[in-house]
Design an enzyme around this catalytic site. Structure first.
Site, PDB file in Angstrom:
ATOM      1  N   GLY A 137       1.025  -1.258  -0.052  1.00 10.81           N
ATOM      2  CA  GLY A 137       0.000  -0.134  -0.193  1.00 10.81           C
ATOM      3  C   GLY A 137       0.857   1.151  -0.081  1.00 10.81           C
ATOM      4  CG  LEU A 138      -0.586   4.779  -1.808  1.00  9.43           C
ATOM      5  CD1 LEU A 138      -1.942   5.510  -1.801  1.00  9.43           C
ATOM      6  CD2 LEU A 138       0.213   5.016  -2.854  1.00  9.43           C
ATOM      7  CB  SER A 141      -1.764   2.734   3.250  1.00  6.48           C
ATOM      8  OG  SER A 141      -0.720   1.746   3.225  1.00  6.48           O
ATOM      9  CB  SER A 144       4.785   0.249   9.961  1.00  7.84           C
ATOM     10  OG  SER A 144       5.506   0.478   8.572  1.00  7.84           O
ATOM     11  CB  SER A 211       5.843  -4.163  -2.725  1.00  3.50           C
ATOM     12  OG  SER A 211       4.663  -4.344  -1.733  1.00  3.50           O
TER      13      SER A 211
HETATM   14  N1  LIG Z   1      10.600   7.963  -3.121  1.00  4.55           N
HETATM   15  C1  LIG Z   1       9.926   7.634  -2.192  1.00  4.55           C
HETATM   16  N2  LIG Z   1       8.697   6.759  -2.345  1.00  4.55           N
HETATM   17  C2  LIG Z   1       8.153   6.253  -1.194  1.00  4.55           C
HETATM   18  N3  LIG Z   1       8.728   6.095  -0.154  1.00  4.55           N
HETATM   19  C3  LIG Z   1       9.839   6.638   0.170  1.00  4.55           C
HETATM   20  C4  LIG Z   1      10.532   7.423  -0.894  1.00  4.55           C
HETATM   21  N4  LIG Z   1      11.527   7.954  -0.266  1.00  4.55           N
HETATM   22  C5  LIG Z   1      11.591   7.771   1.034  1.00  4.55           C
HETATM   23  N5  LIG Z   1      10.458   6.862   1.219  1.00  4.55           N
HETATM   24  C6  LIG Z   1      10.069   6.045   2.547  1.00  4.55           C
HETATM   25  O1  LIG Z   1      10.712   4.875   2.448  1.00  4.55           O
HETATM   26  C7  LIG Z   1       9.866   3.742   2.863  1.00  4.55           C
HETATM   27  C8  LIG Z   1       9.266   3.226   1.576  1.00  4.55           C
HETATM   28  O2  LIG Z   1      10.053   2.065   1.624  1.00  4.55           O
HETATM   29  P1  LIG Z   1       9.870   0.630   1.003  1.00  4.55           P
HETATM   30  O3  LIG Z   1      11.085  -0.054   1.030  1.00  4.55           O
HETATM   31  O4  LIG Z   1       8.771   0.183   1.422  1.00  4.55           O
HETATM   32  O5  LIG Z   1       9.535   1.292  -0.505  1.00  4.55           O
HETATM   33  S1  LIG Z   1       9.524   0.132  -1.802  1.00  4.55           S
HETATM   34  O6  LIG Z   1       8.735  -1.155  -1.908  1.00  4.55           O
HETATM   35  O7  LIG Z   1      10.836  -0.343  -2.403  1.00  4.55           O
HETATM   36  O8  LIG Z   1       8.929   1.172  -3.043  1.00  4.55           O
HETATM   37  C9  LIG Z   1       8.300   4.857   2.985  1.00  4.55           C
HETATM   38  O9  LIG Z   1       7.788   4.092   4.315  1.00  4.55           O
HETATM   39  P2  LIG Z   1       6.296   3.989   4.645  1.00  4.55           P
HETATM   40  O10 LIG Z   1       5.781   5.304   4.827  1.00  4.55           O
HETATM   41  O11 LIG Z   1       6.311   3.140   5.775  1.00  4.55           O
HETATM   42  O12 LIG Z   1       5.744   3.255   3.404  1.00  4.55           O
HETATM   43  C10 LIG Z   1       8.939   6.021   3.217  1.00  4.55           C
HETATM   44  O13 LIG Z   1       8.948   6.544   4.465  1.00  4.55           O
HETATM   45  N1  LIG Z   2      -6.065   1.549  10.922  1.00  5.42           N
HETATM   46  C1  LIG Z   2      -5.752   2.796  11.198  1.00  5.42           C
HETATM   47  N2  LIG Z   2      -6.573   3.843  11.438  1.00  5.42           N
HETATM   48  C2  LIG Z   2      -6.165   4.916  11.608  1.00  5.42           C
HETATM   49  N3  LIG Z   2      -4.802   5.607  11.481  1.00  5.42           N
HETATM   50  C3  LIG Z   2      -3.913   4.755  11.265  1.00  5.42           C
HETATM   51  C4  LIG Z   2      -4.306   3.189  11.159  1.00  5.42           C
HETATM   52  N4  LIG Z   2      -3.010   2.547  10.790  1.00  5.42           N
HETATM   53  C5  LIG Z   2      -2.248   3.668  10.876  1.00  5.42           C
HETATM   54  N5  LIG Z   2      -2.640   4.871  11.166  1.00  5.42           N
HETATM   55  C6  LIG Z   2      -1.753   6.052  11.375  1.00  5.42           C
HETATM   56  O1  LIG Z   2      -1.463   6.423   9.951  1.00  5.42           O
HETATM   57  C7  LIG Z   2      -0.180   6.728   9.742  1.00  5.42           C
HETATM   58  C8  LIG Z   2       0.690   5.817   8.803  1.00  5.42           C
HETATM   59  O2  LIG Z   2       0.940   4.497   9.386  1.00  5.42           O
HETATM   60  P1  LIG Z   2       1.923   3.794   8.996  1.00  5.42           P
HETATM   61  O3  LIG Z   2       1.855   2.282   9.660  1.00  5.42           O
HETATM   62  O4  LIG Z   2       3.267   4.183   9.439  1.00  5.42           O
HETATM   63  O5  LIG Z   2       1.892   3.523   7.621  1.00  5.42           O
HETATM   64  P2  LIG Z   2       2.830   3.046   6.392  1.00  5.42           P
HETATM   65  O6  LIG Z   2       3.712   1.945   7.052  1.00  5.42           O
HETATM   66  O7  LIG Z   2       2.017   2.364   5.302  1.00  5.42           O
HETATM   67  O8  LIG Z   2       3.702   4.057   6.038  1.00  5.42           O
HETATM   68  C9  LIG Z   2       0.564   6.993  11.242  1.00  5.42           C
HETATM   69  O9  LIG Z   2       0.206   8.060  11.788  1.00  5.42           O
HETATM   70  C10 LIG Z   2      -0.346   5.744  12.079  1.00  5.42           C
HETATM   71  O10 LIG Z   2      -0.648   6.238  13.291  1.00  5.42           O
END
Ligand SMILES: Nc1ncnc2c1ncn2[C@@H]1O[C@H](COP(=O)(O)OS(=O)(=O)O)[C@@H](OP(=O)(O)O)[C@H]1O
Ligand SMILES: Nc1ncnc2c1ncn2[C@@H]1O[C@H](COP(=O)(O)OP(=O)(O)O)[C@@H](O)[C@H]1O
Length: 307
Positions: A137-138, A141, A144, A211
């Protein structure tokens, strides 16, 4: 309110789940196929926990000529120690008087070693089925957060899990990778391979990474025995993820300070056929714990929480 789209063999029927995205149980994997994918029915007797180690020691006295890197693809070999790579398209070196070796990628003259203690034995020890829960997911989203809640929920039930979080793995194993598409692909490939090892260890491995490319996720699915890859799609709209923006990255991406940010100026390809689709919208009923319980119910109903 959390929405669960029922795909494949998801069979939850709680009325509060929005099943607007549901397709009827398609039988793509089919519940009955799951046990076969985990090695049940391969002639292993049901044993108590005390008998399992004895069986492993006994069988270790005789050489084993069964090799495979896929649990559903075992080859009996007629020549002791002659060990071709089970992939049909891999060239196999001469096997006249020496052990038969293979060439895989850039690795030449390698041999697959098999141990008498197998996945099925480890699963019996752990009373669970090793598998990979792949959360995609984005950014923002809730991947984690769900992974952690899942880990807590399963741990409380006595199940062994391990979380591979994209962010965390990029601190070590994948620190050499950027966010260019080819590096993302390599990030996903490596995490897929590591997750496969955890699943083979009998662990419920929870991989959470953006991903973004369907092809790369499907390649990870193909690494595992059928039924052992459970894709969970965090179907949260970009607007919600951007409003959350816990790390301030969307703001930076909108300001042009981060280039190639997923959802802003880099693509995200949503899964077409994932096992579970979660649609939390920050309202009641969509808490991380509740979402984790949806996934745990799926695991329970489909036999992953027993050997
Ligand atoms: N350009 C760009 N695009 C998306 N995300 C970015 C980017 N640069 C840094 N980040 C940070 O890196 C986390 C995503 O890493 P991933 O290994 O999950 O990405 S991927 O699967 O290889 O696309 C992602 O963490 P999550 O927010 O937990 O998804 C971001 O914090
Ligand atoms: N089920 C949920 N409902 C509301 N807020 C959420 C939920 N899961 C996560 N969050 C909030 O959304 C934000 C992003 O969560 P996170 O787990 O870090 O997302 P990702 O790993 O996809 O980037 C955090 O501030 C978290 O507290």
């Amino acid at each position: 309110m959390a929405g669960l789209a029922q795909k494949s063999f998801v069979s939850l029927s709680l009325p509060e789940f929005d099943s607007g995205h549901c397709s009827p149980l398609s039988g793509k994997l089919g519940f009955l196929k799951v046990p076969a994918a985990f090695g049940i029915g391969r002639g292993f007797e049901v044993r108590s926990g005390f008998q399992a180690p004895i069986k492993a020691m006994e069988s270790s006295r005789t050489p084993s000529y069964v090799v495979s890197n896929k649990l559903d693809n075992f080859h009996e070999l007629d020549q002791p120690g002659c060990n071709p790579n089970p992939d049909d398209n891999v060239p196999v070196n001469s096997c006249k008087d020496t052990l038969k070796t293979s060439n895989v990628g850039n690795s030449t003259n390698i041999l697959w070693h098999k141990c008498s203690v197998e996945k099925v034995d480890r699963q019996e020890l752990l009373q669970q089925k090793g598998c990979v829960i792949w959360i995609t997911g984005l950014s923002g989203s809730g991947k984690s957060t769900l992974a952690c809640a899942l880990c807590q929920g399963l741990h409380a039930r006595g199940k062994l899990t391990y979380v591979l979080d994209g962010d965390n793995v990029r601190h070590g194993l994948n620190r050499d990778l950027s966010f260019k598409s080819e590096d993302r692909a390599e990030n996903i490939r490596r995490i897929g391979e590591v997750a496969k090892l955890f699943a083979d260890a009998g662990v419920i491995c929870i991989a959470c990474l953006i991903s973004p490319y369907r092809k790369d996720r499907d390649a990870c699915r193909d690494l595992l025995p059928e039924g052992a890859f459970i894709e969970v799609f965090m179907d949260v709209p970009l607007q919600i993820c951007e409003a959350r923006d816990p790390k301030g990255l969307y703001k930076l991406a909108r300001a042009g300070k981060i280039k190639g940010f997923t959802g802003i100026d880099d693509p995200y390809e949503p899964p077409l056929n994932s096992e579970i689709v979660l649609q939390p919208n920050d309202g009641p009923g969509g808490s991380p714990k509740e979402l984790a319980e949806i996934v745990i119910s799926f695991l329970d109903k489909n036999g992953y929480l027993q050997a």
